[in-house]
Design a protein around this motif. Structure first.
Motif, PDB file in Angstrom:
ATOM      1  N   THR A 260      62.223 103.613  -4.113  1.00 45.73           N
ATOM      2  CA  THR A 260      63.546 104.093  -4.524  1.00 45.73           C
ATOM      3  C   THR A 260      63.563 104.409  -6.023  1.00 45.73           C
ATOM      4  O   THR A 260      64.082 105.440  -6.458  1.00 45.73           O
ATOM      5  CB  THR A 260      64.622 103.052  -4.165  1.00 45.73           C
ATOM      6  OG1 THR A 260      64.596 102.858  -2.752  1.00 45.73           O
ATOM      7  CG2 THR A 260      66.009 103.499  -4.584  1.00 45.73           C
TER       8      THR A 260
ATOM      9  N   ARG B 122      63.403 109.424   3.230  1.00 48.17           N
ATOM     10  CA  ARG B 122      63.259 107.966   3.218  1.00 48.17           C
ATOM     11  C   ARG B 122      63.890 107.295   4.429  1.00 48.17           C
ATOM     12  O   ARG B 122      64.969 106.724   4.365  1.00 48.17           O
ATOM     13  CB  ARG B 122      63.850 107.384   1.941  1.00 48.17           C
ATOM     14  CG  ARG B 122      62.895 107.523   0.793  1.00 48.17           C
ATOM     15  CD  ARG B 122      63.456 106.903  -0.432  1.00 48.17           C
ATOM     16  NE  ARG B 122      64.344 107.835  -1.118  1.00 48.17           N
ATOM     17  CZ  ARG B 122      65.199 107.473  -2.050  1.00 48.17           C
ATOM     18  NH1 ARG B 122      65.313 106.228  -2.381  1.00 48.17           N
ATOM     19  NH2 ARG B 122      65.936 108.377  -2.643  1.00 48.17           N
TER      20      ARG B 122
ATOM     21  N   ASP C  66      64.299 108.057  -7.327  1.00 51.16           N
ATOM     22  CA  ASP C  66      65.632 108.215  -7.922  1.00 51.16           C
ATOM     23  C   ASP C  66      65.625 108.170  -9.445  1.00 51.16           C
ATOM     24  O   ASP C  66      66.475 108.784 -10.085  1.00 51.16           O
ATOM     25  CB  ASP C  66      66.583 107.134  -7.401  1.00 51.16           C
ATOM     26  CG  ASP C  66      66.865 107.290  -5.916  1.00 51.16           C
ATOM     27  OD1 ASP C  66      66.378 108.275  -5.334  1.00 51.16           O
ATOM     28  OD2 ASP C  66      67.550 106.435  -5.345  1.00 51.16           O
TER      29      ASP C  66
END
Ligand SMILES: CC(C)(COP(=O)(O)OP(=O)(O)OC[C@H]1O[C@@H](n2cnc3c(N)ncnc32)[C@H](O)[C@@H]1OP(=O)(O)O)[C@@H](O)C(=O)NCCC(=O)NCCS
Length: 195
Positions: free
Chosen positions: A119, A180, A123
């Motif tokens: 993540t 994801r 991100d």
């Protein structure tokens, strides 16, 4: 380095290793069980290796080549393993790696830690692709990556030499555009909370 990232999940805090924690790394990473699964962990574990490894982390982070996290448990602060990314910024790509100390296996910790790092990679580092590879015989690592939605992309025959044995290796990957597909259980464990 004060700006070293800290990632939090439901049960874990991922943060930089401290120099004085080298003895814990030596004990956990130095076990036969952990070393057997990793290409780059020798057994027996050499004195001083953990200190050199930890001292490198801030250098690697500042030069943008690797980011390595200690995996610690919220409940007691214990270090239970390590997870990290080897970065290839020119391709917006990274290789994921991890180990968990033998006493802590099969509690979902590797999956939870790696999910937080994936993540973070997508991100915050804005990477496009993450790869990971494991020995064919390392079924637990294959399962961790499968749970993380990392697709099997190939079998590299006799790709690595480990303790004198030529090992077949599976390479897996996930693209940002894969969306994801983490399991609901993993998704529920990740709060995305940052300090
Ligand atoms: C691989 C490793 C990181 C997994 O850590 P972990 O915290 O136990 O992983 P998790 O608990 O998140 O998940 C393990 C999964 O593998 C499964 N598993 C464990 N042993 C297995 C085996 N022999 N065969 C098949 N599946 C197995 C578990 O059941 C679990 O899957 P599930 O959730 O569907 O039940 C840990 O075993 C380790 O550090 N091994 C040595 C170092 C290493 O191999 N690092 C990776 C290098 S590629």
């Amino acid at each position: 380095m004060d700006n070293y990232p800290i990632l939090k999940t439901t049960r874990l805090v991922l943060r930089k290793f401290l120099y004085e924690e080298a003895c814990i790394v030596k004990e956990l990473a130095g076990s036969e069980e952990v070393a057997h699964g990793c290409i780059n962990i020798p057994h027996p574990y050499m004195p001083g290796l953990a200190e050199i490894w930890i001292a490198s982390h801030e250098i690697w982070y500042s030069e943008g080549s690797q980011v390595v996290f200690a995996v610690t448990r919220k409940e007691d602060g214990w270090i239970i393993g390590a997870v990290g990314l080897t970065l290839e910024p020119e391709h917006a790509r990274a290789e994921l790696g991890y180990w968990i100390g033998f006493p802590f296996w099969n509690h979902g910790y590797a999956t939870e830690a790696a999910e937080a790092v994936i993540t973070y990679a997508f991100d915050e580092l804005l990477l496009h692709r993450i790869t990971a590879s494991h020995f064919v015989r390392n079924l637990a690592s294959g399962r961790v990556l499968e749970k993380l939605g990392m697709k099997k992309e190939g079998l590299l025959r006799e790709h690595l030499l480990k303790d004198g044995i030529r090992e077949d290796v599976i390479i897996r990957g996930i693209l940002r555009s894969d969306g994801r597909s983490f399991s609901e259980e993993i998704r529920a464990n990740y709060s995305g909370e940052r300090t």
